[in-house]
Design a protein around this motif. Structure first.
Motif, PDB file in Angstrom:
ATOM      1  N   UNK A   1     -10.877  -5.131 -60.522  1.00 63.40           N
ATOM      2  CA  UNK A   1     -10.844  -6.593 -60.651  1.00 63.40           C
ATOM      3  C   UNK A   1     -10.903  -7.014 -62.110  1.00 63.40           C
ATOM      4  N   UNK A   2     -10.360  -8.190 -62.387  1.00 66.50           N
ATOM      5  CA  UNK A   2     -10.369  -8.744 -63.741  1.00 66.50           C
ATOM      6  C   UNK A   2     -11.788  -8.823 -64.291  1.00 66.50           C
ATOM      7  N   UNK A   3     -11.911  -8.546 -65.566  1.00 72.22           N
ATOM      8  CA  UNK A   3     -13.186  -8.701 -66.252  1.00 72.22           C
ATOM      9  C   UNK A   3     -14.136  -7.527 -66.149  1.00 72.22           C
ATOM     10  N   UNK A   4     -13.751  -6.479 -65.473  1.00 72.61           N
ATOM     11  CA  UNK A   4     -14.636  -5.324 -65.345  1.00 72.61           C
ATOM     12  C   UNK A   4     -14.564  -4.464 -66.608  1.00 72.61           C
ATOM     13  N   UNK A   5     -15.586  -3.638 -66.789  1.00 70.36           N
ATOM     14  CA  UNK A   5     -15.635  -2.730 -67.935  1.00 70.36           C
ATOM     15  C   UNK A   5     -15.519  -1.301 -67.434  1.00 70.36           C
ATOM     16  N   UNK A   6     -14.688  -0.528 -68.123  1.00 74.05           N
ATOM     17  CA  UNK A   6     -14.400   0.840 -67.713  1.00 74.05           C
ATOM     18  C   UNK A   6     -14.540   1.755 -68.915  1.00 74.05           C
TER      19      UNK A   6
END
Length: 190
Positions: free
Chosen positions: A47-52
């Motif tokens: 999803x948009x805005x996640x950090x990976x």
């Protein structure tokens, strides 16, 4: 397709100078690196805005294909080898990607928190999880790209029990008919 071609061309040029991968032709880079990285899309949409965070990202897979696919999320690759980090950052700069960066660090010395941690064909599961567990936010997931191995799966079950992780997905696949059997594990932190 144009961006994918630029990614492959940039990788192949950089790979001539620094050994990022034993794969040296465009078709194989697409099949064995990019297509493999994007296999995740069949079981998980980030999803948009996640950090990976991609740990051990020296060859930049799955880091860059995922960053290009999920442009509204933030990606960080970490690797302990300076020349590989510099090479990945050069590729990022050449592709004008602004949602991804690569940092030089040992996993155990890194202190940011992420929604997802990816690791592709680096270390054994009994090393990956203990070293990177503290980087994962509560309730979020590890994404491990591995060659399928029954004994490693048994190790995974023990590690999951010890670290209170649930196996949410096991996606087995082959990239082509005579390929090794691969698997993506998605492990959810409780």
């Amino acid at each position: 397709k144009k961006m994918r071609k630029k990614l492959i061309d940039t990788f192949l040029e950089k790979n001539k100078k620094i050994n990022l991968s034993a794969i040296r032709d465009a078709d194989s880079v697409f099949l064995k690196h990019i297509k493999d990285a994007l296999e995740l899309d069949k079981i998980l949409k980030i999803k948009n805005g996640k950090t990976i965070c991609d740990i051990g990202t020296g060859g930049w897979f799955p880091l860059l294909p995922l960053a290009m696919t999920y442009g509204w999320s933030k990606f960080v690759g970490i690797d302990a080898r300076r020349k590989k980090v510099d090479a990945v950052n050069d590729i990022i700069k050449n592709l004008w990607l602004n949602n991804v960066e690569c940092k030089r660090s040992r996993i155990e010395d890194f202190d940011e928190k992420f929604d997802y941690i990816t690791a592709r064909s680096v270390w054994y599961i009994d090393k990956i999880i203990p070293w990177s567990y503290n980087l994962l936010k509560k309730w979020w997931s590890f994404i491990l790209y591995k060659q399928y191995d029954e004994s490693e799966y048994q190790s995974l079950l023990n590690i999951c029990k010890k670290y209170k992780l649930d196996i949410k997905e096991k996606h087995r696949y082959k990239l082509f008919e005579w390929d090794i059997e691969r698997i993506i594990y998605i492990l959810k932190k409780k």
